[in-house]
Design a protein around this motif. Structure first.
Motif, mmCIF file in Angstrom:
data_model
loop_
_atom_site.group_PDB
_atom_site.id
_atom_site.type_symbol
_atom_site.label_atom_id
_atom_site.label_comp_id
_atom_site.label_asym_id
_atom_site.label_seq_id
_atom_site.Cartn_x
_atom_site.Cartn_y
_atom_site.Cartn_z
ATOM 1 N N LYS A 1 0.672 -0.748 -0.004
ATOM 2 C CA LYS A 1 -0.362 0.398 0.149
ATOM 3 C C LYS A 1 0.944 0.988 -0.115
ATOM 4 N N PRO A 2 1.547 1.917 -0.997
ATOM 5 C CA PRO A 2 2.723 2.761 -1.219
ATOM 6 C C PRO A 2 1.591 4.087 -0.841
ATOM 7 N N ALA A 3 0.618 4.336 -1.205
ATOM 8 C CA ALA A 3 -0.595 5.600 -0.777
ATOM 9 C C ALA A 3 0.370 5.757 0.736
ATOM 10 N N ASN B 1 6.592 -1.716 -10.325
ATOM 11 C CA ASN B 1 5.941 -1.644 -9.653
ATOM 12 C C ASN B 1 4.719 -3.146 -9.406
ATOM 13 N N ALA B 2 5.038 -3.541 -10.502
ATOM 14 C CA ALA B 2 4.029 -5.386 -10.949
ATOM 15 C C ALA B 2 4.940 -6.032 -10.406
ATOM 16 N N GLN B 3 6.629 -5.951 -10.578
ATOM 17 C CA GLN B 3 7.422 -7.042 -9.852
ATOM 18 C C GLN B 3 7.321 -7.165 -8.059
ATOM 19 N N ARG B 4 6.915 -6.533 -8.086
ATOM 20 C CA ARG B 4 7.264 -6.447 -6.000
ATOM 21 C C ARG B 4 6.242 -7.024 -5.833
ATOM 22 N N ARG B 5 5.553 -8.456 -6.537
ATOM 23 C CA ARG B 5 4.890 -9.005 -5.851
ATOM 24 C C ARG B 5 5.564 -10.443 -5.827
ATOM 25 N N LEU B 6 6.669 -10.389 -6.033
ATOM 26 C CA LEU B 6 7.988 -11.520 -6.814
ATOM 27 C C LEU B 6 7.733 -12.161 -7.472
ATOM 28 N N GLY B 7 6.782 -11.642 -8.756
ATOM 29 C CA GLY B 7 6.808 -12.856 -10.077
ATOM 30 C C GLY B 7 7.679 -12.930 -10.609
ATOM 31 N N PRO C 1 -2.242 -12.733 -2.054
ATOM 32 C CA PRO C 1 -3.547 -12.782 -2.672
ATOM 33 C C PRO C 1 -4.544 -11.424 -2.390
ATOM 34 N N ARG C 2 -5.183 -10.939 -3.226
ATOM 35 C CA ARG C 2 -5.660 -9.435 -1.924
ATOM 36 C C ARG C 2 -7.016 -10.809 -1.351
ATOM 37 N N GLN D 1 -9.255 -12.844 -3.445
ATOM 38 C CA GLN D 1 -8.952 -13.843 -4.496
ATOM 39 C C GLN D 1 -8.937 -15.314 -3.062
ATOM 40 N N LEU D 2 -8.231 -14.415 -1.827
ATOM 41 C CA LEU D 2 -8.350 -15.381 -0.655
ATOM 42 C C LEU D 2 -9.004 -16.859 -0.270
ATOM 43 N N LEU D 3 -10.545 -15.330 -0.513
ATOM 44 C CA LEU D 3 -11.286 -15.633 0.304
ATOM 45 C C LEU D 3 -11.892 -17.238 -0.645
ATOM 46 N N ARG D 4 -11.692 -16.965 -2.139
ATOM 47 C CA ARG D 4 -12.371 -17.982 -3.114
ATOM 48 C C ARG D 4 -11.369 -19.660 -3.746
#
Length: 482
Positions: A57-59, A110-116, A177-178, A181-184
């Motif tokens: 959450k960079p904000a 930013n897209a790579q900070r999720r360790l993908g 996951p968000r 997504q985690l609940l699913r």
């Protein structure tokens, strides 16, 4: 009026600062109460959790946010009778670690900070290493012994704990996951899928039973197996489980690396174990991250193989294959099923009147409209040229006709060439065929039924929806042998 507006603008910052203050306060308090008397914490997750939160959450990483986190940490120390000087300096060391890690990780897109990607794992490793080294150095500048007898031991204890803890916890937070997504997520406990996890548990038990310097490496093969079989987030949870269990085992003298001796010897073993565990988890994390890239590439290749490049709809062969699977499932469950064959009216005239690029644009826009209106469980494919098909599982003929009418009106009212000088509108003809719950026919028979209905729609003036189920038997016979 101005006061109300001003308060409304400041409310988010106020809520943010209070939330971050309370979070830092509660996390720090938990870490303090689990800390042995007169020693550093065995496991201090506060910095890793807060760093992960700011990266996700960079904000939140505003000046107010940073100050709120620092004050929350200081307040927690002060409630446990720590002196002002001690509380201010030690938590400044904690903030130095968080800030260093944040700056290093900001170098990644930013897209790579999720360790993908494996590159992100190496950046995270560097962030943890530099952050732990800087914070450990600052800690001994304030108190060169810091609960221990020498500056070297004090520095090593702080560095090894923070480096290993951050390297275990941070991947979990960054790859999580968000919430939706985690609940699913559905857990499948099939033996074939559970075997790597069971192997990891067995290796951990074996390491506790056998002990000795080599026991720390026992889980490596199982962790690598998990990295191959499971998603990245699951692998990060398993590396966290492994690391925490081994650190606790070493600190409790359950997994002995040398014969029991003075506290200094146990501390040396613990520092060595922490660093070894930190290095141990890197292999599975890099492997799991590499496989994320491979899986994405395979999904793209599979999508390209199964979908029409121009329209994004399923290609003919993919549609037929998936339609057969749905029809077979329908025969097993005794549910209704429907097929819609769709033809763009007078499409050849569009290609003749305009250039083929406009015709391609019409096909692409038409497909885009339909894909937006269909549910995820409804198949949509391009059979060739301007002919498309939809298969609707669990749909009666009335539902299929209603969908066909809706799509017909939706297409009729849409501009198929928004970039053009004048609107370009098209119409479609649709043939519907349905099988009731107890009916069983082959896919070829069902498609022929829909084709007969489509022919009737076109022969009666186009821009219509016709159902095979409503055509009289005599008319069906004439249309099928036209």
């Amino acid at each position: 009026m101005n006061v109300g507006l001003h308060s409304k603008q400041r409310l988010p910052a106020t809520v943010l600062s209070i939330t971050l203050f309370l979070l830092a306060f509660l996390l720090s308090l938990t870490g303090i109460f689990t800390r042995p008397l007169g020693a550093l914490s065995l496991f201090w997750p506060v910095n890793a959790i807060l760093l992960g939160l700011l990266l996700r959450k960079p904000a939140y990483a505003t000046f107010v946010g940073w100050v709120a986190i620092y004050l929350g940490m200081v307040a927690a120390d002060l409630t446990t009778a720590e002196g002002w000087s001690h509380a201010l300096w030690l938590n400044a060391c904690n903030m130095a670690l968080i800030a260093t890690g944040y700056v290093v990780m900001q170098l990644l897109p930013n897209a790579q900070r999720r360790l993908g990607k494996p590159q992100a794992i190496l950046y995270m490793f560097t962030a943890c290493l530099l952050g732990a080294a800087i914070s450990a150095t600052l800690s001994v500048l304030h108190d060169d012994t810091l609960y221990y007898n020498s500056v070297t031991v004090a520095w090593g204890a702080w560095f090894s704990e923070q480096f290993s803890t951050n390297l275990l916890i941070l991947p979990v937070i960054l790859s999580a996951p968000r919430l939706k997504q985690l609940l699913r997520i559905q857990i499948d406990w099939q033996w074939r899928i559970s075997m790597p996890f069971l192997a990891l548990l067995c290796s951990l038990v074996l390491s506790l039973y056998i002990g000795g310097p080599g026991a720390i490496a026992f889980p490596i093969p199982a962790l690598l197996w998990c990295a191959v079989r499971y998603q990245l987030f699951s692998v990060t949870l398993l590396t966290l489980l492994t690391g925490v269990s081994e650190i606790i085992s070493v600190s409790s003298n359950i997994m002995l690396y040398q014969t029991p001796g003075p506290d200094a010897a146990v501390l040396d073993s613990l520092m060595s174990a922490r660093l070894g565990i930190a290095m141990l988890v890197m292999g599975p994390l890099i492997l799991a991250s590499s496989l994320v890239v491979n899986r994405k590439l395979l999904r793209k290749l599979e999508h390209s193989a199964n979908h029409d490049f121009l329209t994004g709809a399923l290609g003919r062969s993919a549609f037929i294959r998936k339609a057969r699977e749905l029809l077979q499932y329908k025969h097993q469950t005794k549910e209704a099923i429907s097929v819609l064959l769709i033809d763009i009216d007078h499409f050849k005239l569009i290609n003749d009147m305009y250039e083929h690029a406009i015709g391609d644009r019409v096909l692409a826009n038409f497909s885009h409209i339909l894909r937006r209106e269909l549910r995820h469980d409804q198949l949509f494919g391009r059979l060739g040229g301007e002919e498309f098909a939809i298969m609707m599982p669990r749909a009666l003929v009335t539902q299929a006709v209603a969908l066909g009418e809706y799509l017909r009106k939706r297409v009729e009212s849409a501009d198929m060439n928004p970039a053009g000088k004048a609107p370009l509108r098209i119409t479609i003809s649709i043939g519907v065929a349905s099988l009731a719950m107890t009916e069983e026919k082959s896919l070829e028979q069902l498609m022929n039924m829909a084709d007969t209905a489509l022919y009737r729609a076109k022969s009666q003036g186009h821009n219509r929806v016709e159902s095979f189920n409503s055509i009289s038997p005599n008319k069906v016979h004439r249309d099928m042998f036209r």
